[in-house]
Design a protein around this motif. Structure first.
Motif, PDB file in Angstrom:
ATOM      1  N   GLN A   1       3.965  10.645  -6.357  1.00  0.00           N
ATOM      2  CA  GLN A   1       5.011  11.055  -7.286  1.00  0.00           C
ATOM      3  C   GLN A   1       4.422  11.343  -8.669  1.00  0.00           C
ATOM      4  N   ALA A   2       3.461  10.522  -9.090  1.00  0.00           N
ATOM      5  CA  ALA A   2       2.822  10.766 -10.380  1.00  0.00           C
ATOM      6  C   ALA A   2       2.040  12.077 -10.360  1.00  0.00           C
ATOM      7  N   ALA A   3       1.413  12.391  -9.224  1.00  0.00           N
ATOM      8  CA  ALA A   3       0.656  13.645  -9.116  1.00  0.00           C
ATOM      9  C   ALA A   3       1.605  14.847  -9.122  1.00  0.00           C
ATOM     10  N   GLN A   4       2.768  14.712  -8.530  1.00  0.00           N
ATOM     11  CA  GLN A   4       3.737  15.824  -8.525  1.00  0.00           C
ATOM     12  C   GLN A   4       4.341  16.032  -9.896  1.00  0.00           C
ATOM     13  N   ASN A   5       4.528  14.960 -10.637  1.00  0.00           N
ATOM     14  CA  ASN A   5       5.168  15.056 -11.954  1.00  0.00           C
ATOM     15  C   ASN A   5       4.174  15.334 -13.081  1.00  0.00           C
ATOM     16  N   ALA A   6       2.895  15.353 -12.760  1.00  0.00           N
ATOM     17  CA  ALA A   6       1.888  15.609 -13.792  1.00  0.00           C
ATOM     18  C   ALA A   6       1.983  17.081 -14.222  1.00  0.00           C
ATOM     19  N   PRO A   7       1.827  17.328 -15.523  1.00  0.00           N
ATOM     20  CA  PRO A   7       1.867  18.716 -15.983  1.00  0.00           C
ATOM     21  C   PRO A   7       0.660  19.488 -15.441  1.00  0.00           C
TER      22      PRO A   7
ATOM     23  N   TYR B   1       0.831  -1.205   0.000  1.00  0.00           N
ATOM     24  CA  TYR B   1       0.000   0.000   0.000  1.00  0.00           C
ATOM     25  C   TYR B   1       0.868   1.259   0.000  1.00  0.00           C
ATOM     26  N   LEU B   2       1.908   1.264   0.850  1.00  0.00           N
ATOM     27  CA  LEU B   2       2.772   2.449   0.930  1.00  0.00           C
ATOM     28  C   LEU B   2       3.510   2.686  -0.385  1.00  0.00           C
ATOM     29  N   MET B   3       3.910   1.616  -1.064  1.00  0.00           N
ATOM     30  CA  MET B   3       4.560   1.799  -2.374  1.00  0.00           C
ATOM     31  C   MET B   3       3.583   2.362  -3.403  1.00  0.00           C
ATOM     32  N   ARG B   4       2.354   1.831  -3.418  1.00  0.00           N
ATOM     33  CA  ARG B   4       1.356   2.350  -4.364  1.00  0.00           C
ATOM     34  C   ARG B   4       1.028   3.810  -4.056  1.00  0.00           C
ATOM     35  N   ARG B   5       0.911   4.147  -2.774  1.00  0.00           N
ATOM     36  CA  ARG B   5       0.610   5.525  -2.381  1.00  0.00           C
ATOM     37  C   ARG B   5       1.750   6.465  -2.767  1.00  0.00           C
TER      38      ARG B   5
END
Length: 126
Positions: free
Chosen positions: A118-124, A109-113
């Motif tokens: 990280q994906a939300a921070q790197n999203a344009p 769970y912690l890895m998925r979170r």
């Protein structure tokens, strides 16, 4: 969640089958439930509220082979150390499996979170 529980239970059983292999069993048996929780938790996509329940389900399924091992230990005379060790091991397997699978599912769970953050921070920006 059922698929993840079945995957985790299968992986725990496979790790227990390696008891007869010298040297390997020192690594695979103790780490098997952790790896099973990590993989099974990923398959089940267990979140904060489901991690303990996921571990309990896998632990409950592990009572079947534990009860069989205890019954075999009481019915078959295998010599002095095994008559005591098999029932003790059968009793220890279920709580250890629950604990280790729960910790593995928490890690999943912690890895998925972390990946989602990280994906939300790197999203344009929109």
């Amino acid at each position: 969640m059922l698929n993840g529980v079945l995957v985790a239970t299968g992986l725990v059983l496979i790790s227990l089958l390696t008891i007869a292999i010298p040297i390997v069993h020192f690594i695979s048996v103790p780490l098997g439930p952790f790896v099973a929780g990590l993989i099974g938790g990923g398959v089940a996509k267990a979140d904060e509220g489901q991690i303990v329940k996921f571990g309990l389900y896998v632990g409950a399924l592990m009572t079947v082979p534990a009860v069989v091992a205890i019954a075999i230990g009481f019915m078959v005379d295998m010599g002095e150390p095994w008559n005591i060790l098999i029932p003790v091991i059968g009793i220890i397997v279920v709580p250890y499996t629950w604990w280790a699978v729960t910790i593995g599912a928490l890690g999943s769970y912690l890895m998925r979170r972390g990946e989602a953050k990280q994906a939300a921070q790197n999203a344009p920006p929109k």
